[in-house]
Design an enzyme around this catalytic site. Sequence first.
Site, short mmCIF file in Angstrom:
data_model
loop_
_atom_site.label_atom_id
_atom_site.label_comp_id
_atom_site.label_asym_id
_atom_site.label_seq_id
_atom_site.Cartn_x
_atom_site.Cartn_y
_atom_site.Cartn_z
N ASN A 88 0.82 -1.20 0.00
CA ASN A 88 0.00 0.00 0.00
C ASN A 88 0.86 1.26 0.00
OD1 ASN A 88 -2.13 -1.77 0.16
ND2 ASN A 88 -2.39 -1.53 2.38
N HIS A 105 5.91 -0.56 -2.78
CA HIS A 105 5.36 0.12 -3.96
C HIS A 105 5.37 1.64 -3.83
CE1 HIS A 105 3.03 -3.75 -5.25
NE2 HIS A 105 4.31 -3.79 -5.55
N1 APR Z 1 -10.43 -6.98 4.77
C1 APR Z 1 -9.47 -7.82 4.30
N2 APR Z 1 -9.28 -8.06 2.98
C2 APR Z 1 -10.10 -7.42 2.11
C3 APR Z 1 -11.12 -6.54 2.52
C4 APR Z 1 -11.27 -6.34 3.92
N3 APR Z 1 -12.22 -5.51 4.41
N4 APR Z 1 -11.76 -6.08 1.40
C5 APR Z 1 -11.15 -6.66 0.34
N5 APR Z 1 -10.16 -7.47 0.76
C6 APR Z 1 -9.24 -8.28 -0.03
C7 APR Z 1 -9.80 -8.80 -1.33
O1 APR Z 1 -10.47 -10.05 -1.12
C8 APR Z 1 -8.52 -9.00 -2.14
O2 APR Z 1 -7.94 -10.26 -1.85
O3 APR Z 1 -8.17 -7.44 -0.40
C9 APR Z 1 -7.60 -7.90 -1.63
C10 APR Z 1 -7.47 -6.74 -2.57
O4 APR Z 1 -6.79 -7.20 -3.72
P1 APR Z 1 -6.26 -6.11 -4.79
O5 APR Z 1 -7.35 -5.15 -5.07
O6 APR Z 1 -5.65 -6.88 -5.91
O7 APR Z 1 -5.13 -5.31 -3.98
P2 APR Z 1 -3.63 -5.71 -3.74
O8 APR Z 1 -3.48 -7.18 -3.53
O9 APR Z 1 -3.10 -4.80 -2.68
O10 APR Z 1 -2.93 -5.33 -5.15
C11 APR Z 1 -1.54 -5.46 -5.22
O11 APR Z 1 -1.61 -4.28 -7.33
O12 APR Z 1 -2.41 -2.61 -8.66
C12 APR Z 1 -1.36 -2.99 -7.87
O13 APR Z 1 0.07 -1.45 -6.86
C13 APR Z 1 -1.17 -2.04 -6.71
O14 APR Z 1 -0.18 -2.58 -4.59
C14 APR Z 1 -1.21 -2.94 -5.49
C15 APR Z 1 -0.99 -4.33 -6.06
#
Ligand code: APR
Length: 231
Positions: A88, A105
């Site tokens: 994040n 990131h």
């Molecule tokens: N509590 C816990 N997990 C949650 C919640 C919640 N309230 N709401 C959603 N999630 C989970 C979803 O199920 C999913 O597995 O958070 C995750 C979000 O996934 P992504 O949107 O893909 O985010 P992330 O994994 O951080 O993406 C990684 O991708 O676009 C790039 O740079 C960006 O750092 C990011 C990277």
Amino acid sequence: MREKVVIFTGAGISAESGLRTFRDMGGYWHQYRLEDVASPAGWKANPEAVLNFYNERRKAVLEARPNAAHLALAALEEFFEVVVVTQNIDDLHERAGSSHVIHVHGEILKARSTADRSLVYPLTTPELALGDRCELGSQLRPDVVWFGEEVRFIGEAARHFAAATKILAIGTSLSVYPAAALVDEARHSAEKYLVAPEAESVPYGYRFICGNAASVVPHVVKCWTEGRKPC
Ligand code: APR
């Protein structure tokens, strides 16, 4: 020597603070093409669109507050050596009180020179505009890692994973590499969990705990501080 705990977070831990994720319904990548707003090519083609994308996100970060998950992780530092490795770009872990946070990131509340990447400036206003320049006179850009750019501190983060006795991955789809591969750096013997409301795949050796961060993470932290495994 205190036990080392590594916390690995993604956008999901900040969802209950009101910040959007990327791949869930309503996520950023359902509204924007990531090539347009989070890549060097997008920056070259339309820097103003990129600045506006991050200005919108920065405003949301400044309005957000750490939630119970961020706060519980900060409290864990009383009992363990805690290293937060986060994908994040918000500062909610720091604002909750976590003292060792590694942003692989980058950070949205910092800007950097496009002429010299070592010139980094804290952002005091939510807006970064065309014409905002560094001391060398070059345009400033968000100090974040775009797709196709090198992620940061990945070797250091991997070493922390390899030395940890407990790993808690929270709110990440584990879909972006090389960050996602960090989960495999953990020891076989380490206690390993993935917390999310759903998961397409769970890394080998990790136990999936289904639920939202703000309710599950305080429970895991309570169990750990009482010397128990989360049930
Ligand atoms: N509590 C816990 N997990 C949650 C919640 C919640 N309230 N709401 C959603 N999630 C989970 C979803 O199920 C999913 O597995 O958070 C995750 C979000 O996934 P992504 O949107 O893909 O985010 P992330 O994994 O951080 O993406 C990684 O991708 O676009 C790039 O740079 C960006 O750092 C990011 C990277």
